[in-house]
Motif scaffolding. Structure first.
Motif, short mmCIF file in Angstrom:
data_model
loop_
_atom_site.label_atom_id
_atom_site.label_comp_id
_atom_site.label_asym_id
_atom_site.label_seq_id
_atom_site.Cartn_x
_atom_site.Cartn_y
_atom_site.Cartn_z
N GLN A 1146 1.08 -1.13 0.06
CA GLN A 1146 0.04 0.31 0.26
C GLN A 1146 0.72 1.06 -0.36
OE1 GLN A 1146 -3.06 0.20 -0.26
NE2 GLN A 1146 -3.66 2.32 -0.06
N ASP A 1147 2.31 1.16 0.63
CA ASP A 1147 2.84 2.45 0.53
C ASP A 1147 3.60 2.62 -0.09
OD1 ASP A 1147 2.51 3.00 3.00
OD2 ASP A 1147 3.94 2.40 4.43
N ILE A 1148 4.11 1.16 -1.06
CA ILE A 1148 4.76 2.04 -1.92
C ILE A 1148 3.92 1.92 -3.28
CG2 ILE A 1148 5.60 0.33 -4.47
CD1 ILE A 1148 6.40 -1.87 -1.85
N ARG A 1149 2.00 1.41 -3.73
CA ARG A 1149 1.24 2.51 -4.26
C ARG A 1149 1.16 3.54 -4.34
NH1 ARG A 1149 -1.80 -2.02 -2.52
NH2 ARG A 1149 -1.32 -3.89 -4.27
N GLU A 1150 0.91 4.21 -2.59
CA GLU A 1150 0.84 5.31 -2.87
C GLU A 1150 2.09 6.53 -2.91
OE1 GLU A 1150 -0.49 6.68 1.30
OE2 GLU A 1150 -2.57 4.63 1.14
N THR A 1151 3.16 5.77 -2.53
CA THR A 1151 4.41 6.60 -3.22
C THR A 1151 4.52 6.84 -4.49
OG1 THR A 1151 5.54 5.22 -0.80
CG2 THR A 1151 7.16 6.49 -2.65
N LEU A 1152 4.18 5.92 -5.39
CA LEU A 1152 4.31 5.71 -6.86
C LEU A 1152 2.94 7.25 -6.91
CD1 LEU A 1152 5.16 2.11 -7.83
CD2 LEU A 1152 6.44 4.24 -8.15
N HIS A 1153 1.86 6.74 -6.53
CA HIS A 1153 0.54 7.66 -6.50
C HIS A 1153 1.35 9.28 -6.66
CE1 HIS A 1153 -2.38 4.39 -6.92
NE2 HIS A 1153 -1.95 5.01 -7.52
N HIS A 1154 1.59 9.23 -5.31
CA HIS A 1154 2.53 10.79 -5.19
C HIS A 1154 3.48 11.37 -6.07
CE1 HIS A 1154 -0.17 11.48 -1.36
NE2 HIS A 1154 1.21 10.40 -1.19
N MET A 1155 4.61 10.35 -6.89
CA MET A 1155 5.69 10.65 -7.59
C MET A 1155 4.24 11.19 -8.81
SD MET A 1155 8.98 8.11 -6.50
CE MET A 1155 9.98 9.02 -6.94
N LEU A 1156 3.64 10.27 -9.35
CA LEU A 1156 3.52 10.11 -10.77
C LEU A 1156 2.31 11.81 -10.89
CD1 LEU A 1156 0.99 7.70 -12.68
CD2 LEU A 1156 0.06 9.96 -12.55
N THR A 1157 1.75 12.11 -9.56
CA THR A 1157 0.74 12.81 -9.71
C THR A 1157 2.40 14.35 -9.79
OG1 THR A 1157 -0.38 12.21 -7.96
CG2 THR A 1157 -1.05 14.52 -8.47
N SER A 1158 3.15 14.37 -9.03
CA SER A 1158 4.46 14.86 -9.39
C SER A 1158 4.71 15.76 -10.53
CB SER A 1158 5.42 14.73 -8.64
OG SER A 1158 4.43 15.52 -6.48
N MET A 1159 5.74 14.58 -11.20
CA MET A 1159 5.96 14.56 -12.11
C MET A 1159 5.08 13.71 -13.97
SD MET A 1159 9.16 12.50 -9.13
CE MET A 1159 10.12 11.74 -10.69
N ALA A 1160 4.31 13.33 -13.44
CA ALA A 1160 4.08 12.37 -15.05
C ALA A 1160 4.14 13.30 -16.00
CB ALA A 1160 2.95 12.23 -14.32
N VAL A 1161 3.87 14.63 -16.09
CA VAL A 1161 3.91 15.58 -16.95
C VAL A 1161 4.97 15.99 -17.48
CG1 VAL A 1161 2.33 17.50 -18.17
CG2 VAL A 1161 1.47 15.98 -16.22
N GLU A 1162 5.90 16.42 -16.58
CA GLU A 1162 7.63 16.87 -16.38
C GLU A 1162 7.75 14.76 -17.57
OE1 GLU A 1162 6.25 17.74 -13.84
OE2 GLU A 1162 5.48 19.61 -15.07
N LYS A 1163 7.56 14.13 -17.24
CA LYS A 1163 8.91 13.26 -17.36
C LYS A 1163 7.39 11.89 -18.20
CE LYS A 1163 12.02 11.43 -14.85
NZ LYS A 1163 12.72 10.74 -13.36
N LEU A 1164 6.94 12.57 -18.95
CA LEU A 1164 5.88 11.93 -19.70
C LEU A 1164 5.80 10.70 -20.19
CD1 LEU A 1164 2.55 11.92 -19.52
CD2 LEU A 1164 3.22 13.01 -22.15
N SER A 1165 7.55 10.13 -20.86
CA SER A 1165 8.00 9.40 -22.02
C SER A 1165 8.14 8.80 -20.56
CB SER A 1165 8.67 9.56 -23.07
OG SER A 1165 8.16 10.62 -23.58
#
Length: 2046
Positions: A1146-1165
């Motif tokens: 659960q912690d891993i998923r939440e960590t990845l969700h937070h990272m995705l929210t912050s960075m997915a647009v900048e590091k899209l590829s």
């Protein structure tokens, strides 16, 4: 501390500090130096090297503490590696001298240890440079080891490890010596030394070949010895050593020369496994001794050896890797299973041993198969396990069928094989459970025969095997829900047919119970009728139990087991069978105590066994009923449950005498009976067995003090009563680890078994506490103690005080009178019981008397000094709870004092630990015990924590101190500094071997950081000192070798980062986290992820960058994590795939969700590639090949091919075989990425813009450019084997379709980019419509289908047909009715599927109708280009034609679904009126579940049904009522119970029913809008109402009701809509509501008109005056709120207007404080709302009677003029704002209302309208000087509307008329040309007004000034377009005047006009050079002259004659015009040519 930051130690500063500060200072300097040396220039280092070496060596002599010596050694090593090495030998000699020193005093020890550590560090760093000196060094160290104590041995081992690391192969000469030394240390009495020795040997085996060749056996034996008496850390280290060495032996490739020299031998896999097996079965003893023990029959393998060997197995296989395991799986499996099946094996001599061994084997299988193999390999492994099961089955079959003499001997085979079977079945279950639906192919393979194999095992002679088989079936059913019903049917069928076989009855009843337990995990459920079959079977078994004594026991047990399992299906199923269950429950117990007495005297031991079994089963069934069906427990049911209870308790009291009578065979059944009764009583409220409390309490007391109580139970009973935080310090075995499953058994002494399924068959249907593994109930003897102590707490709290005292005294006495182990056991049970009592009393806010307190205190005090640490912990908890219950300061202080006194006097460890924890617990429960006690408490704990003789005392005292700090809060601030310096001192001095002390220090530091909190951000000196100390403490703990201490360090840094983020070095923290990401310690991984999760919430980008940089810098960083290739995000995804701990995942998923929210647009590829890699890693190639249908440009094709075939190149795939759960997560991430992009740049969804921006900067990246990838990922997921992944894939596809449907394809105008992916979407959807697809996937696919069709992407009808065909196929399935639907799942699942299909069709139909409408509108407008018509037309109609083909069927189904929904939404009190058998699409029993599905789909169906009804216009009389509902169901639309009723209904009735159905559902929904009502539903509902009211028939219904039923229906609708508007802020919903209001008003108008018309026709012309009485207000004009439609509408409109324009609220504007604001421009949505409200207001007078209209007119006028006033903003070009236009239209509508002229209302209207006009005029000169910025044009237009639209008497009142004229005059004088122009236009319309009474006054007043104006312009000659327009408008006004004027005055006007016009004419020359303005003027004047000339020819001639100049000018102009026409090219001015030629022809009138 700043002074410590220098290259050389500031000795002056350090000498001035105290001892603790000096140690801190030096440590800080060394930390700084380490970083500084690496960053400093070599030359600078060499310059100062000598001084530095001297300083460091002098520190070496000053007894440095453990962390300091480690840093010191590292710095020396770095210094030499950077600087010169010539003095290194001196340093080494110095160190050797220090080690040789004969000084053995404790104070000199740290120096010796530091020297050892320095040598290790130097050799590790400098390696072969020091090869010459190393034999002496090693010899010296080994010599020193002989006399060293444990700390010395520990450091020497680690130092040797470092030396070996540094020297590598060069150390060969010393390998044997090191090996010998390490051997002796591996069995050292100190655990830390064993760990260090294991690490040393692990390093040694890298080079020392003999360890894994010639000496392999001795290494193995040595490791087995090392496991004896080991702790968890030792087992981890030694198992790693053993596993690695054995793995090395198996894969070693011996080079020839080395082989001959080393005399090496090749070791086969079989030999290695044999070695491990020996350890597992015989432990560390030699073969001879073991065989001797075997003969004696005593077990010699201690559990810790077996657990250690188990871990070694796992390490061995993990080291060899997954690929190796795949290859050798069959061998490995047969060996592992043989561990528990060897004949008369040591491992399985007793049941207890067997259970423990099975656990170990299960763990080996789970950790290897579950942890190392990918899904395909797991499926292959499952096949191997099946084969193993079949083999073992053959053995059993042979034994059972063999009737010869050897049978007896062979029955041991059965006994031996049973344990192997249990392990195999459990692993098979776990495997399939993990695989989920991807395991489907495995079950379909007939060659494997998996299901047959498992089911055949339910007939095995051994109960444990039968239970394991049942559990395996449970796992199969949970993994593959489609198998649940067939399996259940099969097992039920077998019980019925094999009713006479005892094995079959129990085996299949276990299986059925396990399958029923699986239903809770399968959302789609099982058919409702199965419950009935199970109940009937259970009853049958119970009834015929007595018929055959051979089967009595089994049938009784099976019957009750089935009933208990049936209860888990929940209230919906159980309610039908409750009465029968209660009857059986009543019958199982005797009716009265007398009957029980007679029972006792009858029967034998067997009948009693059956009776107890039956009653225990019944108790269990009732317990299950209470647990799972709480909703059914009404007062009445509880009353029926109670009568048998007293008898059950009576039997409990008689059990001991029954046992005496019938002997020991009843012992187990009686224990089980007691346990079941206790469990049931715990669940029931104590009031229900009030009369039996005393009897129960006596039994419980006897139970707790029973002579056969087992002392070993402490590990089962106590942990639940201790605080989880305390358990961590007490027993490492209680900590959560990855090996918890096998480590648990070490908690129990050798005689006690750990939990296993056979101890309680009833647990087979319960959800397991630990998640998805096999339930592990404890042996009955242990569970009964547990239940008894729990129940004691409840019962004892409810008896009288006197009885309570008596019982407690009795318990105390029994403790005193027992001795030894028995005394410990009794004390343990009693403390548990008393703890439960205190817990219950505290929870229920009761109190205890003084005598009871005394007794409890005595009991607890005794336990606080018990040698059992767990008992001390539980006692300290009870101690604090007692204080909490008494809740009296003096009492608490007394308790604290007792502890103080004990701690001051006692010297033994037990008392000191117990009482120190008691103090901490008091603080925890009471939030501190007053400031006066705080200081003394802290003082005592300080002293204890410095007791270096006993690490235990230190640990407990520090833990207690952390609790005190936590609870003291702000009070603790005064103690922070001394505590912090104590912690730092201890951290720097306590040896690393005492990890538990360091852990407690970590907890204290954490508590201190929390206490300081945000203060840590401060900058003053004291705070920065505290902060530095905290950081220093964290640094010490980070360097500690203990993983749990490192975990503490990380959580301390996490706290620091939360409070003072600037002061935590993020780079080093992230590096520490990355290194430990794959640690073997679960708690460390948890700490790492908890910290990461916090960091990425704030600084995701920085964390990610640091991780990648660190991975690049240090190649070895977390090699497991692979951060270099895939970044931290990829490493986390890979970890998620491997990790099994739920909270960690659960912690891993939440960590990845937070990272995705912050960075997915900048590091899209990067993110998309990660997701694609995960999804593609295991995509079947068959699935991937379908992708060739991607219609992409050739350029992209190559790229795609490379993505799909990337696995064939040499590089390993970053994600090898991810599990389905990880792939589901990746698919969800894709959806999240799309959502993130939505909130970012517009270019993400605009391909042209994206491509442009990408060209300008190649670093730009946009989602739309990755569309092919998105489609591919969705496709791969949607066509996978895993059902969950298919659902996620379809979800992703849906998101992609919705987001990208409208994006145009720039290269092909008129097309969208999604068009090229039609084939992919079709291919992804097709598999979801096959017959075997589960309903939830089909339902989701229907949603995607309808979204795809509705999106309008598909332009071609034939392409559309493909997807449409899928919907048609599902519709046919629905039509086929219940018979065709799957019987695998619950009926509600088919409801879900049917409704999804109908909803999808509804959406498609709605879209088709909308497109058809818009197409019709566009084809009507001629402007539309032919292209767009051509491209749109066939599809717009084609889609509707496609739907229309099935519309007949669909409409019936929609109406049937709506009828169902209406029934299901009825309130509970109407339940009796519902149809007994259910509705069209749901059954009565599953109505609860079905309701949810109806809720999600009714809205669109409602809209579609309304559209269909209006398309038929309610004129479809051949539609009989009977056809309305679904053909296969008996219900039909609102049909009566009698069948003949249907035929009678007239079409009118049918329409009325349908109309009321739709209206009723809408109103019911809109009335009570819940917060979770979706926008989609509300909009659909309002649209349905709009559609409904579009046709006359429903409007007539609403309208007519308005008069017949006191306006009920219309008013109700309006009130509901008013509420919607109030509660929903969305403009779209408010607009839709207003549209419905408008339609209601139209309906009312139509109705009033109709009434008036018919009245006129009926009454004839004579009584005309009575005619207009129809309408609201009748002849009084009164509107009654609540009864008036008009009033309701006014309320609603006012609500809308005031919300948009608060100034309209009279209360607000009337108050003196509020200044009228400037006019405002509303938002577009606001304007639309205001416009809609005004349109409605204007319609209202028509609904009223004349008197009624008078009542509402002031309000309507006020609002209309108010809107005008508030929004009359000046806009460029004199435009009117949309709201002003709306208010003007509304005014016009009101002013032209017939009511204004109606006889009864005329006078009142006139006066009101005059006032309204006055109000408008007042806007120019308001009283308060506000509204200066009003737009004059808007106001003038309003005045004009009044003048032109009302009767003359309104505006001809002199004062008003004068005012109006003045306003126009002023406007004509206005400096604003726009105002002038608009004024002319308005006057133009007034002058032309036919009624002279109105127009003449304006003409008289204004004509002259207009003429003057024009003459002025004439003189000035206009030069700009504004003046040109003014002039043109002026001329038009004069032209109008000419037309209006009377004949006699006309000539004068024409005479005025002509000179003006002629003056603007230009002659030929001037025309050529004139400006465009002059040219336009010329044309305009000429044109006007041409029109005036013929019309007024006489005047024209006169003027011409009188003024020759004018005539000449005119002729010149005409001539010049003709010339210019000739000159100009004909093409350009064709039109003007035509015009001019006509002018030329008409000049002859001159």
């Amino acid at each position: 501390m700043e002074l410590a930051h220098s290259l050389l130690l500031n000795e002056e500063a350090s000498s001035q500090l105290g001892e603790v500060q000096k140690a801190e200072f030096i440590f800080e300097w060394l930390r700084y130096l380490e970083k500084l040396l690496l960053a400093t220039n070599r030359a600078d280092v060499r310059e100062k090297q000598k001084a530095l070496v001297e300083q460091l060596l002098s520190l070496l002599n000053s007894s440095p503490g453990p962390p300091t010596r480690k840093l010191l050694a590292q710095n020396l090593a770095i210094l030499y590696s950077i600087g010169d090495t010539f003095s290194v030998y001196e340093t080494i000699d110095k160190c050797n001298d220090l080690i040789r020193s004969k000084d053995d005093s404790p104070s000199y020890l740290p120096t010796k240890l530091a020297a050892v550590v320095c040598l290790g560090a130097l050799y590790k760093k400098l390696g072969r440079i020091l090869a010459n000196a190393f034999p002496d060094t090693v010899g010296n160290i080994l010599k020193a080891m002989k006399s060293a104590e444990s700390q010395g041995r520990y450091e020497i081992m680690l130092s040797l490890q470092s030396i070996l690391t540094g020297l590598g192969a060069a150390a060969a000469p010393c390998h044997r010596d090191v090996y010998k030394a390490a051997r002796s240390c591996l069995t050292d009495r100190s655990m830390a030394v064993r760990c260090a020795a294991a690490k040393c040997l692990l390093e040694l085996q890298n080079e020392a070949v003999f360890m894994w060749s010639t000496d392999l056996d001795s290494v193995a034996t040595l490791c087995f010895k090392s496991f004896e008496g080991s702790n968890y850390d030792v087992r981890i280290s030694v198992s790693k050593l053993l596993g690695t060495v054995l793995a090395k032996a198996v894969i070693a490739k011996h080079p020839g020369a080395a082989a001959s020299r080393q005399n090496a031998r090749r070791v086969s896999l079989e030999e290695v496994l044999e070695l491990l097996g020996t350890g597992f079965l015989r432990g560390s003893s030699g073969f001879l001794r073991a065989s001797g023990d075997m003969l004696k029959g005593s077990s010699s393998v201690s559990r810790d050896v077996r657990v250690g060997v188990t871990q070694a197995y796992v390490v061995f296989v993990s080291t060899l890797g997954g690929a190796w395991l795949e290859k050798n799986f069959a061998v490995f499996l047969s060996h592992t299973l043989s561990l528990v099946s060897q004949l008369n094996s040591k491992a399985t001599q007793t049941q207890t041993d067997a259970v423990c061994c099975r656990r170990c084997v299960s763990f080996i299988l789970r950790a290897t198969i579950g942890g190392l193999l990918g899904e395909k390999a797991q499926i292959a492994a499952a096949k191997d396990i099946c084969q193993a099961i079949w083999k073992l089955k053959k053995v059993v079959d042979a034994v059972l069928s063999d009737g010869n003499l050897e049978t007896r001997l062979s029955s041991t085979d059965v006994a031996a094989s049973q344990h192997a079977l249990v392990c195999a079945l459990q692993e098979l279950g776990n495997l399939i459970h993990g695989l989920g639906t991807t395991a489907a192919p495995l079950l379909q393979e007939s060659s494997t025969g998996l299901l047959d194999g498992v089911i055949s095992m339910t007939l095995h002679p051994s109960v444990s095997v039968r239970l394991a088989a049942a559990w395996c079936l449970h796992c199969i059913a949970v993994a593959l829900p489609s198998q649940l019903t067939p399996l259940l049917d099969r097992c039920l069928d077998r019980i019925t047919t094999l009713k006479s076989s005892p094995e079959a009855v129990t085996g299949f009843s276990f299986a059925v119970a396990a399958l029923l337990g699986a239903v809770a995990h399968c959302p789609l459920g099982i058919p409702h009728g199965k419950g009935k079959i199970v109940m009937a079977l259970a009853e049958d078994l119970l009834c015929c139990a007595a018929q055959n004594s051979r089967l009595s026991l089994q049938r009784t047990q099976a019957g009750w087991l089935l009933i208990a399992a049936l209860m888990t299906l929940g209230p919906a199923v159980v309610s039908r069978h409750l009465a029968r269950v209660l009857l059986l429950w009543k019958c199982v117990f005797p009716a009265s105590p007398k009957d029980l007495e007679t029972e006792k005297s009858r029967g034998d031991s067997f009948t009693w066994q059956v009776t107890l079994e039956g009653r225990a089963g019944a108790l269990c069934a009732v317990k299950s009923l209470i647990s799972h069906c709480g909703d059914l427990l009404t007062e009445e049911v509880i009353q029926r449950l109670l009568p048998p209870l007293p008898c059950a308790v009576d039997l409990l009291t008689q059990l001991s005498s029954i046992l005496k009578t019938y002997g020991n065979s009843l012992k187990t059944p009686s224990v089980v009976y007691r346990q079941r009764l206790y469990e049931l009583l715990i669940l029931l409220p104590p009031e229900t067995y009030k009369g039996n409390l005393s009897a129960i309490l006596k039994e419980l007391t006897a139970e707790l003090t029973a002579p056969d109580a087992q002392a070993a139970a402490s590990a089962c009973l106590l942990p639940a009563l201790c605080h989880p935080d305390d358990l961590l310090i007490l027993s490492p075995l209680l900590q959560e680890t990855d090996h918890r499953f096998i480590e648990e058994q070490l908690l129990l002494s050798n005689g006690v078994a750990c939990g296993s399924l056979e101890y309680d068959p009833y647990s087979v249907y319960e959800k397991d506490v630990g998640g998805d593994s096999v339930p592990k109930p404890l042996p009955p003897a242990l569970s009964v103690s547990n239940s008894a102590s729990k129940l004691f707490g409840v019962v004892c709290a409810h008896v009288e005080e006197a009885e309570r005292i008596l019982i407690l005294e009795q318990l105390l006495t029994s403790i005193k009178h027992s001795k030894g182990a028995r005394q410990q056991a009794v004390q343990l049970h009693v403390v548990c019981a008393v703890s439960n009592l205190l817990k219950y009393v505290a929870g229920s806010k009761r109190s205890l008397g003084p005598e009871v307190r005394r007794l409890v205190l005595t009991l607890v005090l005794g336990a606080l000094e018990s040698p059992n640490p767990l008992l001390r912990c539980a006692a300290s908890e009870a101690w604090a709870r007692l204080a909490q219950v008494v809740d009296d300061g003096a009492f608490t202080a007394g308790l604290a004092q007792v502890s103080f006194d004990k701690l001051k006097s006692a010297r033994d460890v037990v008392t000191r630990t117990g009482h120190s924890l008691a103090l901490g617990s008091l603080h925890r429960y009471l939030g501190g015990i007053g400031p006066q006690h705080l200081s003394s408490c802290i003082g005592v704990l300080y002293t204890l924590s410095q007791d270096s003789t006993s690490p235990d005392v230190q640990t407990w005292a520090l833990h207690s101190l952390s609790l005190t700090i936590d609870s003291a809060g702000a009070l603790y601030h005064v103690h922070v500094e001394p505590t912090l310096s104590l912690i730092t001192m201890l951290l720097l001095s306590v040896p690393p071997t005492h990890a538990e002390v360091h852990q407690s220090l970590g907890r204290c530091l954490n508590a201190l950081i929390t206490t300081l909190g945000p203060e840590l951000q401060g900058n003053n000196t004291s705070v920065s000192t505290l902060r530095t100390s905290c950081l220093l403490g964290c640094a010490v703990m980070q360097d500690n070798p203990g993983c749990l201490v490192q975990a503490q360090a990380i959580s301390c840094l996490q706290q620091l980062h939360m409070f003072a983020p600037r002061h935590v070095n993020l780079s080093s923290l992230v590096s520490c986290l990355c290194v430990n990401l794959c640690s073997p310690y679960l708690l460390l991984r948890r700490a790492v992820l908890a910290c990461l999760r916090q960091l990425v919430q704030r600084e995701a980008v920085e964390v990610s960058e640091h991780a990648v940089l660190l991975a690049k810098d240090s190649g070895d960083l977390a090699a497991d994590a692979n951060i270099k290739e895939v970044g931290l995000e990829g490493a986390l995804l890979a970890l998620l795939d491997k990790e099994t701990d739920k909270s960690l995942c659960q912690d891993i998923r939440e960590t990845l969700h937070h990272m995705l929210t912050s960075m997915a647009v900048e590091k899209l590829s990067f993110w998309l590639k990660l997701c694609r890699d995960v999804l593609a890693a295991s995509a079947d190639f068959t699935a991937v090949t379908c992708l060739d249908t991607m219609q992409e440009e050739e350029g992209d094709r190559g790229d795609d091919a490379s993505v799909l075939t990337s696995r064939s190149d040499g590089k390993p795939h970053p994600f090898s075989n991810p599990r389905w759960a990880t792939r589901v997560f990746a698919a969800d991430c894709v959806c999240r990425i799309i959502n993130q992009c939505e909130n970012a740049n517009r270019a993400h969804f605009d391909i042209a813009l994206a491509q442009e921006m990408k060209k300008s900067d190649s670093r730009n990246d946009f989602l739309v450019l990755h569309l092919a990838d998105l489609i591919r990922m969705a496709f791969m997921a949607a066509t996978d084997h895993s059902d969950q992944l298919r659902l996620s894939g379809l979800d992703t596809l849906l998101v992609v379709i919705r987001r990208f449907a409208d994006i145009a394809e720039p290269e092909f105008p008129g097309h969208v980019i999604l068009e090229q992916y039609q084939a992919n979407v079709g291919a992804a959807l097709r598999p979801a419509f096959t017959s075997e697809t589960p309903p939830d996937i089909t339902a989701k696919a229907c949603q995607v289908c309808s979204a795809w069709i509705a999106s309008g992407v598909v332009r071609d009808l034939s392409d559309l047909r493909r997807v449409h065909q899928l919907l048609v196929s599902s519709l046919m399935k629905v039509q086929a009715g219940k018979e065709a639907l799957s019987h695998l799942y619950n009926e509600s699942a088919s409801t879900m599927e049917i409704l999804a299909v109908l909803k999808a069709w509804a959406e498609v139909y709605i879209i088709a109708v909308q497109r058809h409408k818009s197409h019709k509108q566009t084809s009507k407008t001629p402007i539309n280009s032919e292209d767009s018509v051509r491209s749109g037309s066939p599809l717009a109609d084609g889609l509707l034609d496609l739907v229309c083909a099935d519309l007949g069927t669909l409409s019936k189904l929609w109406l049937a679904a709506l009828q169902d929904f209406a029934l299901l939404t009825l309130p509970a009190e109407f339940a009796s009126q519902l149809p007994v058998e259910g509705g069209a699409f749901y059954t009565a029993e599953t109505s609860e579940n079905a309701r949810l599905h109806y809720h999600s789909s009714w809205a669109l169906i409602l809209h579609a049904a309304a559209l269909w009804l209006t398309s038929t216009g309610f004129t479809d009389p051949d539609e009989g009522a009977a056809n309305l509902s679904r053909p296969v169901t008996p219900t039909s639309m609102c049909q009566d119970s009698s069948s003949s009723g249907a035929a009678v209904k007239s079409p009118e009735d049918v329409y009325t029913d349908r109309f009321h159905l739709i209206l009723g559902i809408s109103v019911e929904f809109l009335c009570s809008l819940r917060s979770d009502a979706t926008m989609e539903s509300i909009t659909a509902c309002l649209r349905a109402l709009q559609v409904l009211l579009d046709v006359p028939w429903p409007r007539s219904k609403i309208g007519s009701d308005q008069v017949i039923h006191c306006a009920d229906l219309g008013i109700e609708l309006l009130n509901v809509l008013h509420r919607v508007i109030l509660t929903r802020e969305s403009p779209s919903i408010q607009l839709a509501s207003l549209e419905v209001v408008r339609q209601i008003i139209c309906a009312a108008q139509e109705h009033v008109k109709e009434k008036r018309r018919s009245a006129e026709v009926d009454d004839g012309a004579s009584e005309k005056e009575t005619v207009p009485e129809f309408g609201e207000g009748k002849d009084t004009g009164g509107l009654v709120p609540g009864k008036s439609l008009v009033f309701a509408t006014l309320e609603l409109c006012v609500c809308i207007l005031v919300r948009q324009l608060p100034e309209l609220n009279p209360k607000l504007t009337g108050s003196p404080r509020v200044k009228a604001a400037k006019p405002q421009t509303l938002s577009e949505e606001g304007s639309r709302l205001v416009t809609a409200a005004l349109v409605i207001l204007a319609e209202l007078p028509a609904v009223c009677s004349p008197e009624g209209s008078i009542s509402i007119l002031p309000t309507i006028l006020y609002l209309a003029i108010g809107v005008l006033r508030e929004t009359a903003v000046k806009l460029p070009g004199g435009q009117l704002s949309s709201t002003v236009t709306a208010s003007l239209q509304a005014l016009k509508g009101i002013l032209t209302s017939p009511m204004a002229r109606a006889e009864k209302s005329h006078a009142a209207w006139t006066s009101l309208l005059q006032n309204a006009l006055a109000t408008v005029l007042d806007c120019w000169s308001p009283v308060d000087g506000a509204h200066q910025d009003l737009d004059e044009v808007s106001l003038l237009t309003a005045v004009t509307v009044f003048i032109l639209s009302t009767s003359p008497e309104v505006t001809t009142v002199p004062c008003l008329q004068k005012s109006c004229i003045e306003k126009f005059k002023a406007a004509l004088e206005s400096g604003d040309p726009v105002v002038q122009m608009k004024t002319y236009q308005l006057l133009h319309s007034i002058f032309q007004y036919p009624n002279p009474a109105i127009s003449y006054p304006y003409i008289y007043s204004l004509a002259s000034s207009i003429v003057e104006k024009l003459q002025e312009i004439d003189k000035r000659k206009p030069e700009d377009t504004a003046e040109l327009h003014i002039f043109q408008e002026g001329i038009k006004v004069l032209g109008a005047l000419v037309t209006v004027a009377e004949e006699q005055h006309r000539s004068q006007l024409v005479a005025c006009l002509l000179p003006v016009l002629i003056s603007f004419l230009l002659d030929e020359k001037a025309l050529g050079s004139a400006s465009s303005v002059r040219r336009s003027l010329h044309d305009f004047a000429l044109q006007n002259l041409m029109q005036i000339g013929p019309r007024h020819s006489s005047v024209f001639r006169n003027v011409m004659a009188s003024s020759p100049a004018l005539k000449a000018r005119l002729e010149a102009a005409v001539k010049g015009n003709q010339e210019s026409v000739r000159v100009e090219p004909p093409s350009k001015h064709a039109k003007s040519l035509g015009r001019n030629s006509s002018i030329q022809l008409k000049t002859h009138f001159l």
